[in-house]
Every structure is written in structure tokens, then in C-alpha cells.
Write a protein that holds these residues in place. Structure first.
Motif, PDB file in Angstrom:
ATOM      1  N   LEU A   1      -3.288  23.664 -13.650  1.00  0.00           N
ATOM      2  CA  LEU A   1      -4.688  23.983 -13.349  1.00  0.00           C
ATOM      3  C   LEU A   1      -5.122  23.368 -12.021  1.00  0.00           C
ATOM      4  CD1 LEU A   1      -6.450  23.535 -16.828  1.00  0.00           C
ATOM      5  CD2 LEU A   1      -5.485  25.612 -15.809  1.00  0.00           C
ATOM      6  N   ASN A   2      -4.579  22.212 -11.700  1.00  0.00           N
ATOM      7  CA  ASN A   2      -4.948  21.536 -10.464  1.00  0.00           C
ATOM      8  C   ASN A   2      -4.381  22.236  -9.233  1.00  0.00           C
ATOM      9  OD1 ASN A   2      -6.470  19.279  -9.455  1.00  0.00           O
ATOM     10  ND2 ASN A   2      -4.542  18.353  -8.818  1.00  0.00           N
ATOM     11  N   GLU A   3      -3.380  23.102  -9.449  1.00  0.00           N
ATOM     12  CA  GLU A   3      -2.793  23.847  -8.339  1.00  0.00           C
ATOM     13  C   GLU A   3      -3.529  25.161  -8.067  1.00  0.00           C
ATOM     14  OE1 GLU A   3       1.776  22.337  -9.315  1.00  0.00           O
ATOM     15  OE2 GLU A   3       1.107  24.354  -9.862  1.00  0.00           O
ATOM     16  N   VAL A   4      -4.434  25.536  -8.965  1.00  0.00           N
ATOM     17  CA  VAL A   4      -5.127  26.818  -8.837  1.00  0.00           C
ATOM     18  C   VAL A   4      -6.468  26.607  -8.140  1.00  0.00           C
ATOM     19  CG1 VAL A   4      -6.115  28.780 -10.074  1.00  0.00           C
ATOM     20  CG2 VAL A   4      -4.034  27.670 -10.933  1.00  0.00           C
ATOM     21  N   PRO A   5      -6.687  27.202  -6.966  1.00  0.00           N
ATOM     22  CA  PRO A   5      -7.966  27.026  -6.269  1.00  0.00           C
ATOM     23  C   PRO A   5      -9.087  27.789  -6.965  1.00  0.00           C
ATOM     24  CG  PRO A   5      -6.621  28.625  -5.117  1.00  0.00           C
ATOM     25  CD  PRO A   5      -5.769  28.099  -6.237  1.00  0.00           C
ATOM     26  N   ALA A   6     -10.255  27.173  -7.046  1.00  0.00           N
ATOM     27  CA  ALA A   6     -11.434  27.826  -7.621  1.00  0.00           C
ATOM     28  C   ALA A   6     -12.493  28.063  -6.551  1.00  0.00           C
ATOM     29  CB  ALA A   6     -11.999  26.994  -8.764  1.00  0.00           C
TER      30      ALA A   6
ATOM     31  N   SER B   1     -10.468  22.685  -7.343  1.00  0.00           N
ATOM     32  CA  SER B   1      -9.464  23.391  -8.128  1.00  0.00           C
ATOM     33  C   SER B   1     -10.041  23.828  -9.464  1.00  0.00           C
ATOM     34  CB  SER B   1      -8.248  22.492  -8.354  1.00  0.00           C
ATOM     35  OG  SER B   1      -8.596  21.413  -9.223  1.00  0.00           O
ATOM     36  N   LEU B   2      -9.274  24.646 -10.177  1.00  0.00           N
ATOM     37  CA  LEU B   2      -9.684  25.051 -11.523  1.00  0.00           C
ATOM     38  C   LEU B   2      -9.793  23.833 -12.430  1.00  0.00           C
ATOM     39  CD1 LEU B   2     -10.301  27.099 -13.707  1.00  0.00           C
ATOM     40  CD2 LEU B   2      -7.846  27.570 -13.897  1.00  0.00           C
ATOM     41  N   TYR B   3      -8.879  22.885 -12.271  1.00  0.00           N
ATOM     42  CA  TYR B   3      -8.944  21.656 -13.066  1.00  0.00           C
ATOM     43  C   TYR B   3     -10.249  20.902 -12.798  1.00  0.00           C
ATOM     44  CZ  TYR B   3      -7.773  17.023 -14.892  1.00  0.00           C
ATOM     45  OH  TYR B   3      -7.796  15.829 -15.579  1.00  0.00           O
ATOM     46  N   ASP B   4     -10.638  20.807 -11.532  1.00  0.00           N
ATOM     47  CA  ASP B   4     -11.889  20.119 -11.178  1.00  0.00           C
ATOM     48  C   ASP B   4     -13.080  20.774 -11.866  1.00  0.00           C
ATOM     49  OD1 ASP B   4     -10.518  18.394  -9.471  1.00  0.00           O
ATOM     50  OD2 ASP B   4     -10.760  19.732  -7.749  1.00  0.00           O
TER      51      ASP B   4
ATOM     52  N   THR C   1     -14.925  18.629 -14.989  1.00  0.00           N
ATOM     53  CA  THR C   1     -16.032  17.915 -14.347  1.00  0.00           C
ATOM     54  C   THR C   1     -17.288  18.767 -14.465  1.00  0.00           C
ATOM     55  OG1 THR C   1     -14.452  17.036 -12.743  1.00  0.00           O
ATOM     56  CG2 THR C   1     -16.787  16.740 -12.241  1.00  0.00           C
ATOM     57  N   ASP C   2     -18.424  18.114 -14.594  1.00  0.00           N
ATOM     58  CA  ASP C   2     -19.683  18.854 -14.564  1.00  0.00           C
ATOM     59  C   ASP C   2     -19.811  19.503 -13.193  1.00  0.00           C
ATOM     60  OD1 ASP C   2     -22.224  19.848 -14.652  1.00  0.00           O
ATOM     61  OD2 ASP C   2     -23.234  17.912 -14.874  1.00  0.00           O
ATOM     62  N   PRO C   3     -19.795  20.842 -13.124  1.00  0.00           N
ATOM     63  CA  PRO C   3     -19.811  21.505 -11.807  1.00  0.00           C
ATOM     64  C   PRO C   3     -20.970  21.051 -10.925  1.00  0.00           C
ATOM     65  CG  PRO C   3     -19.366  23.097 -13.543  1.00  0.00           C
ATOM     66  CD  PRO C   3     -19.730  21.805 -14.226  1.00  0.00           C
ATOM     67  N   ALA C   4     -22.114  20.751 -11.538  1.00  0.00           N
ATOM     68  CA  ALA C   4     -23.288  20.373 -10.754  1.00  0.00           C
ATOM     69  C   ALA C   4     -23.078  19.081  -9.982  1.00  0.00           C
ATOM     70  CB  ALA C   4     -24.507  20.252 -11.653  1.00  0.00           C
ATOM     71  N   THR C   5     -22.075  18.276 -10.380  1.00  0.00           N
ATOM     72  CA  THR C   5     -21.815  17.003  -9.694  1.00  0.00           C
ATOM     73  C   THR C   5     -20.799  17.151  -8.561  1.00  0.00           C
ATOM     74  OG1 THR C   5     -20.022  16.377 -11.220  1.00  0.00           O
ATOM     75  CG2 THR C   5     -22.284  15.772 -11.841  1.00  0.00           C
ATOM     76  N   LEU C   6     -20.222  18.331  -8.413  1.00  0.00           N
ATOM     77  CA  LEU C   6     -19.200  18.535  -7.382  1.00  0.00           C
ATOM     78  C   LEU C   6     -19.839  18.979  -6.068  1.00  0.00           C
ATOM     79  CD1 LEU C   6     -16.466  20.461  -9.419  1.00  0.00           C
ATOM     80  CD2 LEU C   6     -16.380  18.082  -8.664  1.00  0.00           C
ATOM     81  N   PRO C   7     -19.510  18.327  -4.960  1.00  0.00           N
ATOM     82  CA  PRO C   7     -20.032  18.780  -3.662  1.00  0.00           C
ATOM     83  C   PRO C   7     -19.642  20.224  -3.355  1.00  0.00           C
ATOM     84  CG  PRO C   7     -19.068  16.585  -3.477  1.00  0.00           C
ATOM     85  CD  PRO C   7     -18.717  17.091  -4.838  1.00  0.00           C
ATOM     86  N   ALA C   8     -18.463  20.647  -3.813  1.00  0.00           N
ATOM     87  CA  ALA C   8     -18.025  22.023  -3.545  1.00  0.00           C
ATOM     88  C   ALA C   8     -18.920  23.032  -4.246  1.00  0.00           C
ATOM     89  CB  ALA C   8     -16.570  22.198  -3.996  1.00  0.00           C
ATOM     90  N   TYR C   9     -19.393  22.688  -5.436  1.00  0.00           N
ATOM     91  CA  TYR C   9     -20.293  23.582  -6.170  1.00  0.00           C
ATOM     92  C   TYR C   9     -21.611  23.743  -5.408  1.00  0.00           C
ATOM     93  CZ  TYR C   9     -23.690  24.974  -9.761  1.00  0.00           C
ATOM     94  OH  TYR C   9     -24.695  25.587 -10.453  1.00  0.00           O
ATOM     95  N   ALA C  10     -22.184  22.624  -4.965  1.00  0.00           N
ATOM     96  CA  ALA C  10     -23.429  22.685  -4.189  1.00  0.00           C
ATOM     97  C   ALA C  10     -23.229  23.475  -2.910  1.00  0.00           C
ATOM     98  CB  ALA C  10     -23.915  21.268  -3.877  1.00  0.00           C
TER      99      ALA C  10
END
Length: 351
Positions: A172-177, A189-192, A196-205
Motif C-alpha cells: 500500500l505504501n508503494e501505491v501513490p494516492a 501514498s495509499l497507506y498514508d 492517517t486522518d486525511p484532514a491532518t495530511l498536508p497533501a490532502y489540504a
């Protein structure tokens, strides 16, 4: 006697230390065949597609509520305001001012009136509706719901194929999201996303902001084009009224203040009567134009893959399914994380 017992005890202890401890053998590492990984990847793709269908239904229902609220508020607020006699008088004054003042960057009176009407439409319709149903909020919620639905389906895959959790997580960590431009904080990544709560990820924001900016760059807010059409028609009508009103002002100045007030009131009354006679036709035309624009905007928000409410889900699912789809053509000995060396035509022929 005590000394003899002590000696015996010491000898027993030493004998125990000299006895070799049994070696506990570690179980061999589980080797997952390449064809099993391809089945896993296909199951993840299927789970992503299923999650997308569920989220699309949520977005569709939410946007139907948004469209109904916009239609109701347009009917109850904007159309009566726009078609009223006193709004026409106010707009006449604005058009007069636009004609005698210079607009920014050479804007015409029609363009300036269009901007004003768009602001009114936003304030009277879109902003109040957004407090109940907001397309921007639907966009971010759709991403969260997609990740939740996908994550629930992924939980059963390791047990289904007997894959150790650490190896599945590594896959899952090898799959880009999320894949946005550098820096690295704009990627996940898909694992991230799953763990992880998506709202806490800088990439999500960064993804949500990217979609919002793309939507702003593509076009304005709902019904702007048809409000512009209404503004042009209104501006021409109001400009045509300026000349007769200029004659009325001259007559009023000639006969005196009191008579001038009577003439002004009389003309206002006549204008109001004429306006009310034409008002149903005006409202019907405006209603038709705005309804067509609203339907077009709804379709854009639902169907545009880059700026609509499903743009975030399209970004995630496109990356995930696109990456996993590559493994379908790989050989059986493929192992996730193992670089694949492209074969030449001669090597392929030898195989």
C-alpha cells in the motif's frame, strides 16, 4: 555437612549453565507469489471502483439538494428583487453613473452592471444556500468518504490471500494516492491515506486547494453568464429611458419646483404601471435563463473531472487504479518493490 551440600548445589548450578539451551527456530518468511499479488491488486482496483460508485451517489444526492435550494431562493428572493419597479429605478441611476464615470480597464456600463448583478446574486442566493449545502464542503467530504469506504474493503484482503500485514502495508505504501507538484509534502501514498486522518495530511489540504483554485480559474460562480445577459438587456432598456427622463427634468425646472415634483411623481406612477404590466414577461424570461444556467452549472459540478465535486476522488482513484493496473502485464515472479528491467526484443524471443 553444610559444606558438602553447598558444593553439590554449586556443581548443579554450573552443570545447568553448561547445558546448551534449545535454539528456537524462526518461521521462514512468507513468500507471496507474483500471481497472488496481481489478484491483490485487482481486488484493490475493484474496491476503489466500488467506493467511487458509493461516493458518486452521495455527491449526486447532495448536489440535488443544492440545486433545489438555489432554485427556491432564486424564485423567492432574486427574481422579485430584480424585476421590481424600484430596483429598476435604482439600476437606472447606476447605469447613469456608469456612463458618466470611467470604468476600470475601459469597462462598459453593461459589464459594470453585470458585475453588480452577479454580486447581488451571490449575496441573495448562493451565499445563503452555501450555509446549508456547500459544493466546496461536498468536495472535501467526498474524498473522506471514498477513503473510508476503500479502507473498510481493504481490511479483508490480507486474510483472504494469507499475506502478512507488514508485506501488505508495504504494498500500500508503494501505491501513490495524491501526486501534486513538489515539495514531497504535496504527495501521499495509499497507506498514508488509509492509516492517517486525511484532514491532518498536508497533501490532502494541498489537493483541496488545488481543486478550488482550478475551479476558480475555469469559470465564475453559477449563472454568471446568464446574469450577464440579463444585465446587457437591462442596461439597454435603462439607457433608453434616460432621454425621456432628461426631458421631464427640463420641464420640471421650467415650471417650478412644486410642479416639477408633481410631474416627477406622475411619471413615476405611469412608469410603475407600465412596469407592472411588463413584469410577468420579464420574470418568465429571467427565470428561464437562470434555470438553464443552474442546470448547466449542476452538470459541471457533477461531471467535470478536474473541477467538480468529485475531482478529489477522481485524482485519488485515478492514481491508485492507474498504478495497480500496471501489474497486470508483469511476469509471475513479480514482487512488489523489486525493480523490473525492461527486456529487449532478443531476450523476449529467447524466453
Amino acid at each position: 555437612m553444610n559444606l558438602r551440600a553447598l558444593i553439590v548445589a554449586v556443581m548443579l548450578v554450573l552443570a545447568g549453565c553448561a547445558t546448551p539451551h534449545p535454539v528456537v527456530e524462526q518461521p521462514p518468511a512468507v513468500v507471496v507469489p507474483g500471481d497472488t499479488w496481481r489478484k491483490v491488486d485487482r481486488d484493490i482496483i475493484s474496491a476503489s471502483q466500488d467506493a467511487s460508485v458509493r461516493v458518486r451517489q452521495y455527491a449526486h444526492d447532495s448536489m440535488e439538494s443544492w440545486r433545489n435550494l438555489v432554485r427556491q431562493r432564486t424564485e423567492s428572493d432574486f427574481i422579485p428583487w430584480f424585476s421590481s419597479y424600484w430596483t429598476e429605478q435604482w439600476l437606472t441611476m447606476k447605469v447613469t453613473w456608469y456612463k458618466v464615470s470611467n470604468g476600470q480597464a475601459g469597462e462598459t456600463p453593461e459589464q459594470r452592471l453585470s458585475i453588480y448583478l452577479q454580486e447581488q446574486y451571490h449575496d441573495r442566493v448562493l451565499t445563503p444556500v452555501a450555509s446549508q449545502v456547500d459544493p466546496d464542503l461536498i468536495t472535501s467530504r467526498a474524498i473522506t468518504f471514498y477513503i473510508q469506504a476503500l479502507g473498510m474493503q481493504l481490511q479483508s484482503i490480507p486474510q483472504r490471500y494469507g499475506i502478512p500485514t507488514d508485506q501488505f502495508d508495504r504494498r500500500l505504501n508503494e501505491v501513490p494516492a495524491i501526486t501534486l507538484a513538489p515539495p514531497a509534502t504535496r504527495s501521499a501514498s495509499l497507506y498514508d491515506m488509509i492509516h492517517t486522518d486525511p484532514a491532518t495530511l498536508p497533501a490532502y489540504a494541498a489537493l483541496v486547494e488545488h481543486i478550488r483554485q482550478a475551479s476558480t480559474d475555469v469559470k465564475g460562480r453559477p449563472s454568471d453568464s446568464d446574469i450577464s445577459t440579463a444585465a446587457i438587456r437591462s442596461s439597454k432598456k435603462l439607457e433608453a429611458q434616460l432621454a425621456p427622463r432628461g426631458v421631464a427634468s427640463a420641464v420640471a425646472a421650467a415650471v417650478g419646483r412644486a410642479a416639477g415634483v408633481m410631474i416627477s411623481v406622475g411619471m413615476a406612477g405611469f412608469g410603475a404601471i407600465a412596469h407592472e404590466r411588463d413584469r410577468p414577461e420579464m420574470e418568465a424570461l429571467l427565470r428561464q435563463n437562470l434555470q438553464g444556467a443552474l442546470d448547466a452549472e449542476w452538470r459541471a459540478l457533477m461531471e467535470n473531472p478536474n473541477t467538480g465535486v468529485l475531482a478529489g476522488v477522481n485524482h485519488l482513484s485515478g492514481n491508485i487504479e492507474g498504478e495497480l493496473g500496471k501489474t497486470a502485464a508483469l511476469p509471475d515472479e513479480f514482487q512488489p518493490g523489486t525493480p523490473q528491467t525492461p527486456q529487449t526484443d532478443d531476450q523476449a524471443a529467447e524466453r
